[in-house]
Design a protein around this motif. Structure first.
Motif, PDB file in Angstrom:
ATOM      1  N   ASP A 273     -58.266  11.253  21.500  1.00 39.85           N
ATOM      2  CA  ASP A 273     -59.516  11.572  20.800  1.00 39.85           C
ATOM      3  C   ASP A 273     -59.838  13.038  21.066  1.00 39.85           C
ATOM      4  O   ASP A 273     -60.181  13.404  22.193  1.00 39.85           O
TER       5      ASP A 273
ATOM      6  N   ASP B  53     -62.333  14.832  20.499  1.00 36.04           N
ATOM      7  CA  ASP B  53     -63.683  15.072  21.025  1.00 36.04           C
ATOM      8  C   ASP B  53     -63.771  14.745  22.516  1.00 36.04           C
ATOM      9  O   ASP B  53     -64.554  15.370  23.239  1.00 36.04           O
ATOM     10  N   ARG B  54     -62.974  13.813  22.970  1.00 34.87           N
ATOM     11  CA  ARG B  54     -63.008  13.413  24.374  1.00 34.87           C
ATOM     12  C   ARG B  54     -61.963  14.164  25.196  1.00 34.87           C
ATOM     13  O   ARG B  54     -62.218  14.573  26.332  1.00 34.87           O
TER      14      ARG B  54
ATOM     15  N   THR C 257     -60.677  17.129  25.535  1.00 31.44           N
ATOM     16  CA  THR C 257     -60.835  18.557  25.219  1.00 31.44           C
ATOM     17  C   THR C 257     -59.818  19.443  25.930  1.00 31.44           C
ATOM     18  O   THR C 257     -59.596  20.592  25.510  1.00 31.44           O
TER      19      THR C 257
END
Length: 309
Positions: free
Chosen positions: A250, A252-253, A255
């Motif tokens: 993910d 967004d998670r 990074t």
């Protein structure tokens, strides 16, 4: 003949012929277990177990032939209870799901949420394990539904249903040399770096190995794990290039990672849902299955269960 005798036989085999463990499983005494077994043997006129003194060490030839019948009788007994519960109340009761970590962590959360909205009175139990452990939990009756990518189709006692297809992705830290390539990453380029990926038998690992083998490559796999989060952690530390299920990444998670598409490198994987053949499914069990994969309607599930092993 009674069901306590049948349970004593089944649990004795499951517990490796350790009657102390059997007694604990059945909430009785060791002499009580021995008595139940002996009474059943006397009624049938055959020895079910091989004995060395007072110890049980294995199954006799008649015992090996009788064990599947014992299993079927106990399964039918459990089915009878489930059927009664289903007709009495279709909306409440326990449901146990066995799944691999990847399925439990990434595929099931939204399914569980949606199912709970439909069946708020059902108590869900989620067990995690390897694909083999998932299959064993189904076969032993510990779980009602199993979800995994590998191994489930290898058990004829299980009816397996295809759910969805997925691919792998490559994960690297920012600035990694593989990010400098404009074209898709090749196996040859990937094999130049130490790799971190899944344990054997987990989450499409066999397809990863097959791809390198067919290309005549022997990559250095420096670390394996059954958990994508563990793999990503060690990639962030710079230990190697990760190969994980695409669903496990993910942006967004994650990074501190960058993702590269690997669908052109490794064969597409198929997640399967499995049920033990001969099991009575309560109404909400069908509901969970269809929530997980909308194509798996009650009719589709019943058809799969009715097909020969």
């Amino acid at each position: 003949m009674n069901f306590q005798q049948l349970k004593s036989v089944r649990e004795t085999v499951r517990c490796g012929f350790n009657l102390t463990e059997v007694a604990a499983m059945l909430y009785t005494s060791q002499p009580g277990v021995s008595r139940q077994i002996r009474e059943l043997e006397e009624e049938l006129g055959v020895d079910i177990f091989v004995r060395a003194g007072k110890r049980l060490t294995g199954l006799t030839a008649p015992g090996q032939a009788l064990l599947p019948i014992v299993d079927r009788l106990l399964l039918d007994c459990a089915n009878l209870k489930r059927a009664g519960q289903d007709f009495h109340s279709r909306q409440d009761g326990p449901l146990t799901i066995a799944a691999t970590h990847s399925q439990a962590r990434y595929a099931l959360p939204h399914v569980v949420r949606d199912f709970r909205a439909l069946y708020p009175q059902v108590t869900l139990h989620l067990h995690q394990g390897s694909p083999k452990q998932v299959a064993e939990m189904l076969l032993s009756g510990e779980a009602d539904i199993g979800v995994a990518t590998e191994a489930l189709a290898q058990y004829p006692q299980l009816a397996t249903l295809p759910c969805y297809r997925w691919t792998h992705s490559i994960v690297v830290p920012p600035g990694h040399p593989l990010l400098a390539h404009n074209a898709p990453v090749t196996l040859q380029q990937l094999a130049k770096f130490p790799l971190i990926t899944y344990n054997q038998g987990f989450t499409g690992r066999s397809h990863i190995d097959q791809a390198f083998e067919l290309a005549g490559l022997h990559p250095e796999i420096v670390l394996t794990a059954m958990d994508a989060d563990v793999i990503k952690t060690y990639v962030e530390l710079g230990m190697g290039v990760g190969i994980v299920a695409s669903i496990a990444v993910d942006p967004d998670r994650d990074t501190q990672l960058r993702m590269l598409d690997a669908r052109h490198l490794f064969e597409v994987n198929l997640t399967r849902l499995a049920i033990r053949r001969g099991t009575w499914l309560r109404g909400f069990t069908y509901g969970f299955i269809e929530t997980f994969a909308s194509t798996l309607t009650r009719e589709a599930v019943d058809k799969a269960l009715a097909e020969p092993a």
